[in-house]
Design an enzyme around this catalytic site. Structure first.
Site, mmCIF file in Angstrom:
data_model
loop_
_atom_site.group_PDB
_atom_site.id
_atom_site.type_symbol
_atom_site.label_atom_id
_atom_site.label_comp_id
_atom_site.label_asym_id
_atom_site.label_seq_id
_atom_site.Cartn_x
_atom_site.Cartn_y
_atom_site.Cartn_z
ATOM 1 N N HIS A 79 0.846 -1.189 0.000
ATOM 2 C CA HIS A 79 0.000 0.000 0.000
ATOM 3 C C HIS A 79 0.883 1.241 0.000
ATOM 4 O O HIS A 79 1.872 1.287 0.732
ATOM 5 C CB HIS A 79 -0.878 0.024 1.258
ATOM 6 C CG HIS A 79 -1.914 -1.037 1.277
ATOM 7 N ND1 HIS A 79 -1.661 -2.316 1.715
ATOM 8 C CD2 HIS A 79 -3.213 -1.016 0.899
ATOM 9 C CE1 HIS A 79 -2.762 -3.038 1.612
ATOM 10 N NE2 HIS A 79 -3.713 -2.286 1.116
ATOM 11 N N MET A 114 7.980 -2.999 5.397
ATOM 12 C CA MET A 114 8.552 -2.961 4.044
ATOM 13 C C MET A 114 9.297 -1.648 3.812
ATOM 14 O O MET A 114 10.348 -1.630 3.169
ATOM 15 C CB MET A 114 7.477 -3.174 2.981
ATOM 16 C CG MET A 114 6.873 -4.573 2.987
ATOM 17 S SD MET A 114 8.090 -5.897 2.899
ATOM 18 C CE MET A 114 8.894 -5.557 1.350
ATOM 19 N N ASP A 129 27.478 1.712 -4.260
ATOM 20 C CA ASP A 129 27.628 2.569 -5.432
ATOM 21 C C ASP A 129 28.718 3.617 -5.227
ATOM 22 O O ASP A 129 29.544 3.846 -6.112
ATOM 23 C CB ASP A 129 26.304 3.258 -5.757
ATOM 24 C CG ASP A 129 26.434 4.194 -6.945
ATOM 25 O OD1 ASP A 129 26.889 3.749 -8.013
ATOM 26 O OD2 ASP A 129 26.087 5.380 -6.793
#
Length: 158
Positions: A79, A114, A129
């Protein structure tokens, strides 16, 4: 009926209907651990690594928070929710690994774990990175939920 909340009784993907749920205060903390080789760790000064791209840990914190805010766009059946707060801390443990903790909170009808997991993961990817020019021997060892409160049940990893 399926035991998986994102499958309906026909086994098809579905978004969980939270319409009838009560909004509660929910928190979640997730952790990612990044192992850096010695040539990268040698660049650690005063708790951060400075590269041509800038401050590694400060950039990772910003990237993790930005990603946590976009979790509903990244995970198909999540959601889209607004967070009340998102905090990311980065430190070295005894094994000289980078420990990234992301804690997110919200008062809502659905959980926030999440968002915490995405925040910690993207912060770890950002460390990779920004340091890969120094070495590609960087390992994102794990990402896991440490704790969550609110909703059906609380969870705390031992």
């Amino acid at each position: 009926m399926s035991e998986f909340s994102h499958l309906n009784d026909k086994g098809q993907a579905t978004m969980v209907d939270v319409g009838g749920k009560q909004a509660t205060h929910r928190t979640a903390t997730a952790r990612s651990i990044v192992s850096l080789p010695s040539e990268v760790l040698e660049k650690l000064v005063e708790g951060d690594i400075q590269t041509k791209k800038g401050s590694v840990f400060q950039t990772a914190i910003i990237a993790g928070i930005m990603a946590a805010k976009k979790t509903g766009d990244l995970i198909p059946l999540c959601h889209p929710i607004g967070m009340d707060n998102c905090h990311i801390s980065i430190q070295l443990n005894e094994q000289q690994e980078v420990v990234i903790d992301c804690t997110a909170s919200i008062t809502a009808k659905t959980g926030i774990e999440m968002e915490a997991l995405v925040g910690a993961s993207v912060a770890a990817l950002t460390v990779y990175d920004m340091c890969k020019a120094l070495s590609h021997d960087i390992v994102i060892k794990e990402t896991k939920l440490i704790e969550k409160t609110g909703g059906k049940r609380d969870f705390k990893r031992a």
